[in-house]
Design a protein around this motif. Sequence first.
Motif, PDB file in Angstrom:
ATOM      1  N   ILE A 147       0.860  -1.120   0.023  1.00 37.70           N
ATOM      2  CA  ILE A 147      -0.209  -0.099  -0.035  1.00 37.70           C
ATOM      3  C   ILE A 147       0.965   1.163  -0.060  1.00 37.70           C
ATOM      4  CG2 ILE A 147      -0.205   0.078   2.570  1.00 37.70           C
ATOM      5  CD1 ILE A 147      -3.175   1.096   2.043  1.00 37.70           C
ATOM      6  N   HIS A 148       0.447   2.349  -0.900  1.00 34.22           N
ATOM      7  CA  HIS A 148       1.105   3.625  -0.820  1.00 34.22           C
ATOM      8  C   HIS A 148       1.039   4.323   0.429  1.00 34.22           C
ATOM      9  CE1 HIS A 148       2.246   7.800  -2.117  1.00 34.22           C
ATOM     10  NE2 HIS A 148       2.822   6.951  -2.769  1.00 34.22           N
ATOM     11  N   VAL A 149       1.896   5.019   0.906  1.00 31.19           N
ATOM     12  CA  VAL A 149       1.594   5.642   2.249  1.00 31.19           C
ATOM     13  C   VAL A 149       0.499   6.563   2.172  1.00 31.19           C
ATOM     14  CG1 VAL A 149       3.592   7.644   1.559  1.00 31.19           C
ATOM     15  CG2 VAL A 149       3.097   6.861   4.081  1.00 31.19           C
ATOM     16  N   ALA A 150       0.139   7.361   0.998  1.00 30.78           N
ATOM     17  CA  ALA A 150      -0.828   8.106   0.981  1.00 30.78           C
ATOM     18  C   ALA A 150      -2.109   7.253   1.023  1.00 30.78           C
ATOM     19  CB  ALA A 150      -0.832   9.247  -0.469  1.00 30.78           C
ATOM     20  N   ALA A 151      -2.154   6.312   0.401  1.00 36.32           N
ATOM     21  CA  ALA A 151      -3.458   5.355   0.452  1.00 36.32           C
ATOM     22  C   ALA A 151      -3.597   4.891   1.918  1.00 36.32           C
ATOM     23  CB  ALA A 151      -3.369   3.997  -0.501  1.00 36.32           C
ATOM     24  N   LEU A 152      -2.583   4.411   2.595  1.00 40.34           N
ATOM     25  CA  LEU A 152      -2.690   4.210   3.868  1.00 40.34           C
ATOM     26  C   LEU A 152      -3.115   5.322   4.707  1.00 40.34           C
ATOM     27  CD1 LEU A 152      -2.226   1.976   6.369  1.00 40.34           C
ATOM     28  CD2 LEU A 152       0.176   2.718   6.533  1.00 40.34           C
ATOM     29  N   GLY A 153      -2.886   6.669   4.572  1.00 40.39           N
ATOM     30  CA  GLY A 153      -3.403   7.641   5.197  1.00 40.39           C
ATOM     31  C   GLY A 153      -4.805   7.697   5.037  1.00 40.39           C
ATOM     32  N   LEU A 154      -5.197   7.644   3.810  1.00 38.71           N
ATOM     33  CA  LEU A 154      -6.907   7.596   3.373  1.00 38.71           C
ATOM     34  C   LEU A 154      -7.460   6.636   4.296  1.00 38.71           C
ATOM     35  CD1 LEU A 154      -9.043   8.706   1.789  1.00 38.71           C
ATOM     36  CD2 LEU A 154      -8.361   7.057   0.043  1.00 38.71           C
ATOM     37  N   VAL A 155      -6.817   5.171   4.393  1.00 38.71           N
ATOM     38  CA  VAL A 155      -7.559   4.152   5.216  1.00 38.71           C
ATOM     39  C   VAL A 155      -7.900   4.451   6.505  1.00 38.71           C
ATOM     40  CG1 VAL A 155      -7.219   1.741   6.008  1.00 38.71           C
ATOM     41  CG2 VAL A 155      -6.958   2.263   3.929  1.00 38.71           C
ATOM     42  N   LEU A 156      -6.739   5.156   7.032  1.00 41.08           N
ATOM     43  CA  LEU A 156      -6.738   5.419   8.458  1.00 41.08           C
ATOM     44  C   LEU A 156      -7.734   6.747   8.444  1.00 41.08           C
ATOM     45  CD1 LEU A 156      -3.143   5.527   9.393  1.00 41.08           C
ATOM     46  CD2 LEU A 156      -5.001   3.630   9.978  1.00 41.08           C
ATOM     47  N   ALA A 157      -8.065   7.676   7.813  1.00 36.60           N
ATOM     48  CA  ALA A 157      -8.843   8.762   7.641  1.00 36.60           C
ATOM     49  C   ALA A 157     -10.148   8.178   7.631  1.00 36.60           C
ATOM     50  CB  ALA A 157      -8.582   9.642   6.785  1.00 36.60           C
ATOM     51  N   ILE A 158     -10.697   7.219   6.744  1.00 37.25           N
ATOM     52  CA  ILE A 158     -11.905   6.710   6.714  1.00 37.25           C
ATOM     53  C   ILE A 158     -12.252   5.944   7.820  1.00 37.25           C
ATOM     54  CG2 ILE A 158     -13.201   4.934   5.440  1.00 37.25           C
ATOM     55  CD1 ILE A 158     -11.499   5.446   2.911  1.00 37.25           C
ATOM     56  N   MET A 159     -11.291   5.369   8.711  1.00 33.29           N
ATOM     57  CA  MET A 159     -11.635   4.615   9.682  1.00 33.29           C
ATOM     58  C   MET A 159     -11.920   5.655  10.911  1.00 33.29           C
ATOM     59  SD  MET A 159      -9.046   2.241  11.874  1.00 33.29           S
ATOM     60  CE  MET A 159      -7.718   3.471  12.519  1.00 33.29           C
ATOM     61  N   THR A 160     -11.246   6.839  10.914  1.00 31.71           N
ATOM     62  CA  THR A 160     -11.456   7.692  12.012  1.00 31.71           C
ATOM     63  C   THR A 160     -12.834   8.290  11.687  1.00 31.71           C
ATOM     64  OG1 THR A 160      -9.034   8.017  12.236  1.00 31.71           O
ATOM     65  CG2 THR A 160     -10.428   9.857  13.123  1.00 31.71           C
ATOM     66  N   PHE A 161     -13.028   8.663  10.684  1.00 31.49           N
ATOM     67  CA  PHE A 161     -14.129   9.336  10.156  1.00 31.49           C
ATOM     68  C   PHE A 161     -15.340   8.466  10.580  1.00 31.49           C
ATOM     69  CE2 PHE A 161     -17.715  10.577   7.276  1.00 31.49           C
ATOM     70  CZ  PHE A 161     -17.672  11.849   7.370  1.00 31.49           C
ATOM     71  N   MET A 162     -15.384   7.433   9.898  1.00 32.55           N
ATOM     72  CA  MET A 162     -16.503   6.598  10.177  1.00 32.55           C
ATOM     73  C   MET A 162     -16.727   6.066  11.516  1.00 32.55           C
ATOM     74  SD  MET A 162     -18.160   6.558   7.257  1.00 32.55           S
ATOM     75  CE  MET A 162     -19.046   5.363   7.259  1.00 32.55           C
ATOM     76  N   GLY A 163     -15.725   5.974  12.408  1.00 29.42           N
ATOM     77  CA  GLY A 163     -15.764   5.562  13.891  1.00 29.42           C
ATOM     78  C   GLY A 163     -16.523   6.435  14.449  1.00 29.42           C
ATOM     79  N   VAL A 164     -15.948   7.813  14.226  1.00 23.79           N
ATOM     80  CA  VAL A 164     -16.695   8.762  14.902  1.00 23.79           C
ATOM     81  C   VAL A 164     -18.190   8.987  14.561  1.00 23.79           C
ATOM     82  CG1 VAL A 164     -16.811  11.357  15.474  1.00 23.79           C
ATOM     83  CG2 VAL A 164     -14.779   9.891  15.605  1.00 23.79           C
ATOM     84  N   THR A 165     -18.471   9.304  13.320  1.00 23.09           N
ATOM     85  CA  THR A 165     -19.786   9.749  12.800  1.00 23.09           C
ATOM     86  C   THR A 165     -20.855   8.470  13.053  1.00 23.09           C
ATOM     87  OG1 THR A 165     -19.100   8.636  10.552  1.00 23.09           O
ATOM     88  CG2 THR A 165     -19.071  11.048  11.019  1.00 23.09           C
TER      89      THR A 165
END
Length: 249
Positions: A160-178
């Motif tokens: 996984i590209h480091v930017a794609a990994l950052g996107l995965v973590l962002a989605i995980m955080t956003f969905m977890g909170v919302t």
Amino acid sequence: MALPLLSALLMTLIVGMRYLIVSGGFAWLTRRVRPGLYAGLSPQIRREIGWSLASAAIYGVPAGIVIWGWQERGWTRIYTDAGAYPLWWLPVSVLLYLLAHDAWFYWTHRWMHAPRPFSIAHAVHHASRPPTAWAAMSFHPWEALTGAVVIPTLVFLIPIHVAALGLVLAIMTFMGVTNHMGWEVFPRGLVQGPLGKWLITASHHQQHHERYRGNYGLYFRFWDRLCGTDLGLGAFGDAAAGRGGAGRG
């Protein structure tokens, strides 16, 4: 040995700050658009923040060690050269990570609703009644550990590209909170449309917190639908998606 420990400490601080900023931001938004929704929940919110900051350390330590191993030893399959793999692999790798994380979450989450693991660990998360924007990481340490190992394991298996990994973590955080806010942030057209049949939002996850049995997924509904544990959206989804109303459960 000092360097991996320093990396683990730094990641713990980053995860903790990310939690405070994102959950705090959505808690502020809730006060603006759903005034009074969290009224009387101050003791619960303090508990949620306490458990979540403890979880930040459990998430941060393995993540920090993995980052050190990637940068200093080349242990992982994280890459920085976008040309190392075809461009189509960028979205595919994100989807694979989300699918793998969702499958792990569904089955461990469902297992945690068995009487013994629920009483030992998962009851901490369900003490948030109703869940708030601060509840996304409110876990007993044993439960936090089951979640903390997923992404650090995947980076050893799936490139996984480091930017794609950052996107995965962002989605995980956003969905977890919302998914825990107690009201639906997405428009009714998405929640009740074709995408809503397969994606999890607050309308779906709120049913899990109200009824406990079912709606175990994290991002997608297909495991729930396949295994007969999909409870649907319920009255909460009908009221919240695009209408401005939300029950506290």
